[in-house]
Every structure is written in C-alpha cells, then in structure tokens.
Write a protein that holds these residues in place. Structure first.
Motif, PDB file in Angstrom:
ATOM      1  N   GLY A  14       0.772  17.357   6.901  1.00 46.06           N
ATOM      2  CA  GLY A  14       0.258  17.777   8.200  1.00 46.06           C
ATOM      3  C   GLY A  14      -0.977  17.027   8.631  1.00 46.06           C
ATOM      4  N   SER A  15      -1.635  16.357   7.718  1.00 48.19           N
ATOM      5  CA  SER A  15      -2.822  15.542   8.036  1.00 48.19           C
ATOM      6  C   SER A  15      -2.635  14.197   7.348  1.00 48.19           C
ATOM      7  CB  SER A  15      -4.095  16.239   7.543  1.00 48.19           C
ATOM      8  OG  SER A  15      -5.229  15.430   7.809  1.00 48.19           O
ATOM      9  N   THR A  16      -2.234  13.200   8.119  1.00 48.43           N
ATOM     10  CA  THR A  16      -1.839  11.918   7.532  1.00 48.43           C
ATOM     11  C   THR A  16      -2.819  10.803   7.866  1.00 48.43           C
ATOM     12  OG1 THR A  16      -0.483  11.333   9.447  1.00 48.43           O
ATOM     13  CG2 THR A  16       0.589  12.548   7.657  1.00 48.43           C
ATOM     14  N   THR A  17      -2.800   9.800   7.009  1.00 47.67           N
ATOM     15  CA  THR A  17      -3.595   8.580   7.228  1.00 47.67           C
ATOM     16  C   THR A  17      -2.629   7.396   7.120  1.00 47.67           C
ATOM     17  OG1 THR A  17      -4.137   8.632   4.859  1.00 47.67           O
ATOM     18  CG2 THR A  17      -5.769   9.521   6.395  1.00 47.67           C
ATOM     19  N   ILE A  18      -1.822   7.244   8.183  1.00 52.60           N
ATOM     20  CA  ILE A  18      -0.723   6.287   8.168  1.00 52.60           C
ATOM     21  C   ILE A  18      -1.032   5.087   9.058  1.00 52.60           C
ATOM     22  CG2 ILE A  18       1.682   5.942   8.889  1.00 52.60           C
ATOM     23  CD1 ILE A  18       1.367   7.366   6.238  1.00 52.60           C
ATOM     24  N   ALA A  19      -0.670   3.916   8.578  1.00 50.41           N
ATOM     25  CA  ALA A  19      -0.772   2.684   9.363  1.00 50.41           C
ATOM     26  C   ALA A  19       0.504   1.870   9.126  1.00 50.41           C
ATOM     27  CB  ALA A  19      -1.997   1.876   8.958  1.00 50.41           C
ATOM     28  N   ARG A  20       0.723   0.909   9.988  1.00 49.52           N
ATOM     29  CA  ARG A  20       1.853   0.003   9.823  1.00 49.52           C
ATOM     30  C   ARG A  20       1.339  -1.403   9.541  1.00 49.52           C
ATOM     31  NH1 ARG A  20       6.519   2.521  11.060  1.00 49.52           N
ATOM     32  NH2 ARG A  20       6.351   4.423  12.311  1.00 49.52           N
ATOM     33  N   CYS A  21       2.028  -2.079   8.631  1.00 49.97           N
ATOM     34  CA  CYS A  21       1.636  -3.430   8.248  1.00 49.97           C
ATOM     35  C   CYS A  21       2.842  -4.360   8.348  1.00 49.97           C
ATOM     36  CB  CYS A  21       1.097  -3.453   6.812  1.00 49.97           C
ATOM     37  SG  CYS A  21      -0.429  -2.521   6.568  1.00 49.97           S
ATOM     38  N   PHE A  22       2.558  -5.605   8.668  1.00 48.64           N
ATOM     39  CA  PHE A  22       3.613  -6.606   8.811  1.00 48.64           C
ATOM     40  C   PHE A  22       3.217  -7.856   8.038  1.00 48.64           C
ATOM     41  CE2 PHE A  22       3.328  -4.024  12.579  1.00 48.64           C
ATOM     42  CZ  PHE A  22       4.637  -3.636  12.812  1.00 48.64           C
ATOM     43  N   ALA A  23       4.103  -8.310   7.168  1.00 52.61           N
ATOM     44  CA  ALA A  23       3.925  -9.587   6.482  1.00 52.61           C
ATOM     45  C   ALA A  23       4.876 -10.585   7.114  1.00 52.61           C
ATOM     46  CB  ALA A  23       4.214  -9.456   4.987  1.00 52.61           C
ATOM     47  N   LEU A  24       4.357 -11.718   7.511  1.00 59.14           N
ATOM     48  CA  LEU A  24       5.140 -12.732   8.209  1.00 59.14           C
ATOM     49  C   LEU A  24       5.045 -14.033   7.439  1.00 59.14           C
ATOM     50  CD1 LEU A  24       5.141 -13.266  12.042  1.00 59.14           C
ATOM     51  CD2 LEU A  24       5.078 -15.203  10.490  1.00 59.14           C
ATOM     52  N   ARG A  25       6.187 -14.538   7.003  1.00 65.31           N
ATOM     53  CA  ARG A  25       6.236 -15.785   6.232  1.00 65.31           C
ATOM     54  C   ARG A  25       7.009 -16.829   7.015  1.00 65.31           C
ATOM     55  NH1 ARG A  25       9.251 -18.584   2.328  1.00 65.31           N
ATOM     56  NH2 ARG A  25       7.976 -19.535   0.672  1.00 65.31           N
ATOM     57  N   ARG A  26       6.288 -17.869   7.445  1.00 67.82           N
ATOM     58  CA  ARG A  26       6.923 -18.931   8.218  1.00 67.82           C
ATOM     59  C   ARG A  26       7.774 -19.825   7.323  1.00 67.82           C
ATOM     60  NH1 ARG A  26       2.088 -21.287  11.961  1.00 67.82           N
ATOM     61  NH2 ARG A  26       2.237 -22.898  10.355  1.00 67.82           N
ATOM     62  N   ASP A  28       7.487 -22.882   6.899  1.00 71.88           N
ATOM     63  CA  ASP A  28       6.681 -23.875   6.187  1.00 71.88           C
ATOM     64  C   ASP A  28       5.922 -23.271   5.017  1.00 71.88           C
ATOM     65  OD1 ASP A  28       4.754 -22.381   7.473  1.00 71.88           O
ATOM     66  OD2 ASP A  28       4.047 -23.989   8.782  1.00 71.88           O
ATOM     67  N   GLY A  29       6.143 -21.980   4.737  1.00 68.09           N
ATOM     68  CA  GLY A  29       5.550 -21.331   3.574  1.00 68.09           C
ATOM     69  C   GLY A  29       4.285 -20.552   3.851  1.00 68.09           C
ATOM     70  N   LEU A  30       3.658 -20.728   5.011  1.00 68.32           N
ATOM     71  CA  LEU A  30       2.440 -19.981   5.335  1.00 68.32           C
ATOM     72  C   LEU A  30       2.770 -18.510   5.554  1.00 68.32           C
ATOM     73  CD1 LEU A  30       0.566 -22.389   7.794  1.00 68.32           C
ATOM     74  CD2 LEU A  30       0.076 -21.958   5.385  1.00 68.32           C
ATOM     75  N   THR A  31       1.937 -17.637   4.968  1.00 64.80           N
ATOM     76  CA  THR A  31       2.145 -16.200   5.069  1.00 64.80           C
ATOM     77  C   THR A  31       0.952 -15.549   5.761  1.00 64.80           C
ATOM     78  OG1 THR A  31       3.470 -16.172   3.043  1.00 64.80           O
ATOM     79  CG2 THR A  31       2.567 -14.072   3.779  1.00 64.80           C
ATOM     80  N   PHE A  32       1.242 -14.651   6.708  1.00 63.70           N
ATOM     81  CA  PHE A  32       0.204 -13.938   7.441  1.00 63.70           C
ATOM     82  C   PHE A  32       0.459 -12.443   7.323  1.00 63.70           C
ATOM     83  CE2 PHE A  32       0.906 -18.015   9.436  1.00 63.70           C
ATOM     84  CZ  PHE A  32      -0.369 -18.520   9.621  1.00 63.70           C
ATOM     85  N   GLY A  33      -0.627 -11.663   7.327  1.00 59.65           N
ATOM     86  CA  GLY A  33      -0.512 -10.219   7.294  1.00 59.65           C
ATOM     87  C   GLY A  33      -1.211  -9.611   8.492  1.00 59.65           C
ATOM     88  N   PHE A  34      -0.593  -8.594   9.104  1.00 59.07           N
ATOM     89  CA  PHE A  34      -1.149  -7.929  10.275  1.00 59.07           C
ATOM     90  C   PHE A  34      -1.004  -6.428  10.109  1.00 59.07           C
ATOM     91  CE2 PHE A  34       0.998 -11.877  11.445  1.00 59.07           C
ATOM     92  CZ  PHE A  34      -0.039 -12.609  11.999  1.00 59.07           C
ATOM     93  N   THR A  35      -1.935  -5.681  10.667  1.00 60.48           N
ATOM     94  CA  THR A  35      -1.848  -4.228  10.631  1.00 60.48           C
ATOM     95  C   THR A  35      -2.388  -3.657  11.936  1.00 60.48           C
ATOM     96  OG1 THR A  35      -2.520  -2.209   9.452  1.00 60.48           O
ATOM     97  CG2 THR A  35      -4.102  -4.010   9.501  1.00 60.48           C
ATOM     98  N   ASP A  36      -1.880  -2.471  12.302  1.00 59.02           N
ATOM     99  CA  ASP A  36      -2.399  -1.789  13.484  1.00 59.02           C
ATOM    100  C   ASP A  36      -3.530  -0.833  13.126  1.00 59.02           C
ATOM    101  OD1 ASP A  36      -0.996   0.189  12.200  1.00 59.02           O
ATOM    102  OD2 ASP A  36       0.450   0.540  13.806  1.00 59.02           O
ATOM    103  N   HIS A  37      -3.967  -0.867  11.855  1.00 62.24           N
ATOM    104  CA  HIS A  37      -5.114  -0.053  11.441  1.00 62.24           C
ATOM    105  C   HIS A  37      -6.409  -0.712  11.947  1.00 62.24           C
ATOM    106  CE1 HIS A  37      -7.249   2.945   9.318  1.00 62.24           C
ATOM    107  NE2 HIS A  37      -7.676   2.180   8.330  1.00 62.24           N
ATOM    108  N   TYR A  91       7.238 -20.263  14.385  1.00 64.82           N
ATOM    109  CA  TYR A  91       7.549 -18.885  14.018  1.00 64.82           C
ATOM    110  C   TYR A  91       9.033 -18.571  14.167  1.00 64.82           C
ATOM    111  CZ  TYR A  91       2.578 -17.939  13.723  1.00 64.82           C
ATOM    112  OH  TYR A  91       1.254 -17.961  13.351  1.00 64.82           O
ATOM    113  N   ASP A  92       9.807 -19.521  14.651  1.00 63.36           N
ATOM    114  CA  ASP A  92      11.241 -19.292  14.798  1.00 63.36           C
ATOM    115  C   ASP A  92      11.880 -19.077  13.423  1.00 63.36           C
ATOM    116  OD1 ASP A  92      10.788 -19.754  17.437  1.00 63.36           O
ATOM    117  OD2 ASP A  92      11.749 -21.726  17.507  1.00 63.36           O
ATOM    118  N   GLY A  93      12.589 -17.983  13.273  1.00 61.27           N
ATOM    119  CA  GLY A  93      13.264 -17.706  12.010  1.00 61.27           C
ATOM    120  C   GLY A  93      12.347 -17.276  10.888  1.00 61.27           C
ATOM    121  N   ALA A  94      11.074 -16.990  11.180  1.00 67.87           N
ATOM    122  CA  ALA A  94      10.142 -16.561  10.135  1.00 67.87           C
ATOM    123  C   ALA A  94      10.585 -15.211   9.555  1.00 67.87           C
ATOM    124  CB  ALA A  94       8.730 -16.446  10.692  1.00 67.87           C
ATOM    125  N   GLU A  95      10.347 -15.026   8.265  1.00 65.24           N
ATOM    126  CA  GLU A  95      10.705 -13.783   7.596  1.00 65.24           C
ATOM    127  C   GLU A  95       9.645 -12.716   7.870  1.00 65.24           C
ATOM    128  OE1 GLU A  95      11.172 -14.582   3.481  1.00 65.24           O
ATOM    129  OE2 GLU A  95      12.829 -15.994   3.760  1.00 65.24           O
TER     130      GLU A  95
END
Length: 296
Positions: A14-26, A28-37, A91-95
């Motif tokens: 009933g009282s949560t501390t939730i966020a969403r995170c995204f890992a993006l791997r292009r 060319d091997g570069l990896t980025f992380g994003f969050t809405d927190h 970013y085309d086809g990035a995982e």
C-alpha cells in the motif's frame, strides 16, 4: 508477468517506492541506463541516470505470438541521447531491457520487457522511440528461399568472397556530396561503369562514421569522373575529406557470380528451378511432346 515474492509483497504493502529503469545497448556495444526516478540507481553493472528525462508509456503485452510493444519518450541531451546519434541511426535496432525497481532497495526488482528499438521520431527537442518485443523477430523471413537468384550477401560467410582483395573495393576521401546521398569524384577510374551498383558505401570517418548505404547508381564519365548515388540519404551527411569505402555490387545472378567474382562454387541460388510459366503449362495433342520446352 510473474514478479518475485519480495516485489509482490512490496506492491501489496500500500506504500510503494517504485521506479522504472531502462537499459539500452546499441549495436556498437555502448550501454546506457535511464530511470524516471529523481536520483541515479545502479544495479547489474549499469548506472541508470535520473537526469535524462526518459520515461515510458504503458507496456502492451499479449499471449501467444503477438508482439509486445511500448514507447519510450524523453528529451534530447548532449550528454545522453543526442539528435546526431539518432539521425546517424546508432539507436536503430538497439537492445532494450525495462525494469520495475524498488528504488529504496534495488535488489527488489523485476524485468518487465526485453526487445529492441524500432522507429524513432523527433519533434523539437524531444524524441519518441517505439519499443518492439522479442516476438517481432518472428516476423522476419527465416530459412532458405528457393529462387533463381543467390540468397547470400556478398562477402558474408555463406558467400565466402573476400571483398578486401584488390579490385573489389576502394577507399578514398569524399570530394563533393549532394543531399547526403550523391557523391561526386573528379577522377575515379580503374572500375567499369556501374561496377559498384548494388554494393555498399561505408562511411569510415567524420561524424557519420559507421553509416552504410546501398549504391543505387554508379556512373563513370568519359573524363574519368564518377558519380555514386545511394538509395537513401544518410541521416548525417558525410563531409568533404571524410574517408569512405565503396564495395563492388552484386545483382545475385549466377552469371555475375561466375564472371565478375569467379565464385560460382558458392552460389546460393537455383538458376535452373522451373518458373511459374512452366508450372502453369500443360501438354497438348497438337504439339510435339519430345521432352522439350512446353512453351517453345
């Protein structure tokens, strides 16, 4: 979707501390992380940055073989996702992997989505990226296709031809480029007219490095000049002085494989397979039925 027990307990509290995170791997091997927190989160060797303005809409999931999909949208930033990288197709086809995370204890998390980036649209200083689920790959043709032309890609493992051998590729700086797709060279001889049609033009240097175009037209002038046009304009235009590599083209025909590349042993087509006209033909009493062509 099945969540681990710890996350289920947290969501039911009933009282949560939730966020969403995204890992993006292009690609060319570069990896980025994003969050809405509102602060950075780190787990799994990736730091998910909070100042990127990236978020996502509701994830649509289905049963069976339907494709899961969603959208991510955010602001273009020089130190995160840049307009130049989007235009360059990096970013085309990035995982993409999307997580739901308890930001107070990042060990309590669940993976909600795994897929790739599809179409990316830009508007002003923001972008919207389509997220496609793993089932999207089932929409791609699989296996061999039986037809007269070769099904291999020139230079790949099935083709076995080495494009690095002399006479089949050329590297040189860009001289004049128009509309990010027409390349003009004052002197470019040593190759027949139309030699590079259906080949690749690979950008090796400058801001467009790594981009690849397929050659539509290749014209050799009587004065030794050459004009090479790719089918689709590059998202970022190569500039004068940028190094490019132009590779021989192949029209997938058996005579081209045999005469131009001397590679007929690796030809992956079926040039003698009967066509539709033969399948629709039939013998008649008024024709000569000696085993020859029924349409001749």
């Amino acid at each position: 979707m099945s969540y681990p027990d710890a996350l289920k307990t947290h969501l039911a509290s009933g009282s949560t501390t939730i966020a969403r995170c995204f890992a993006l791997r292009r690609r060319d091997g570069l990896t980025f992380g994003f969050t809405d927190h509102d602060r950075d989160l780190s787990f799994g060797g990736v730091t998910y940055r909070a100042d990127t303005g990236l978020t996502a809409r509701a994830l649509q999931m289905g049963t069976g073989l339907s494709v899961d999909n969603s959208e991510a949208f955010g602001a273009l930033r020089s130190d995160a996702i840049t307009e130049e990288d989007i235009l360059a197709g990096r970013y085309d086809g990035a995982e993409v992997t999307a997580w739901i995370v308890n930001w107070a204890d990042v060990a309590v998390r669940a993976r909600e989505f795994t897929g790739t980036i599809g179409e990316v649209n830009r508007s002003g200083g923001s972008f919207t990226a389509e997220l496609r689920g793993l089932s999207e790959r089932l929409n791609q043709p699989q296996g061999r296709i039986y037809h007269g032309h070769c099904s291999a890609i020139l230079g790949d493992a099935r083709c076995g031809f080495d494009l690095n051998q002399p006479g089949y590729s050329d590297e040189r700086p860009v001289e004049v480029v128009t509309g990010a797709r027409i390349f003009k060279f004052a002197s470019f001889t040593g190759y027949e007219d139309r030699f590079f049609e259906k080949g690749r033009l690979v950008v090796l240097g400058g801001q467009a490095a790594g981009l690849v175009g397929v050659v539509k037209n290749d014209r050799l002038g009587v004065d030794g000049s050459r004009v090479v046009e790719v089918w689709q304009a590059f998202g970022l235009s190569p500039e004068a002085g940028d190094q490019v590599r132009i590779e021989a083209g192949c029209n997938k025909r058996e005579d081209t494989c045999r005469l131009k590349f001397a590679n007929f042993l690796n030809f992956r087509g079926f040039p003698d397979i009967p066509g539709e006209d033969w399948l629709m033909s039939f013998p008649t009493s008024g024709s000569l039925n000696d085993g020859g062509s029924l349409n001749g």
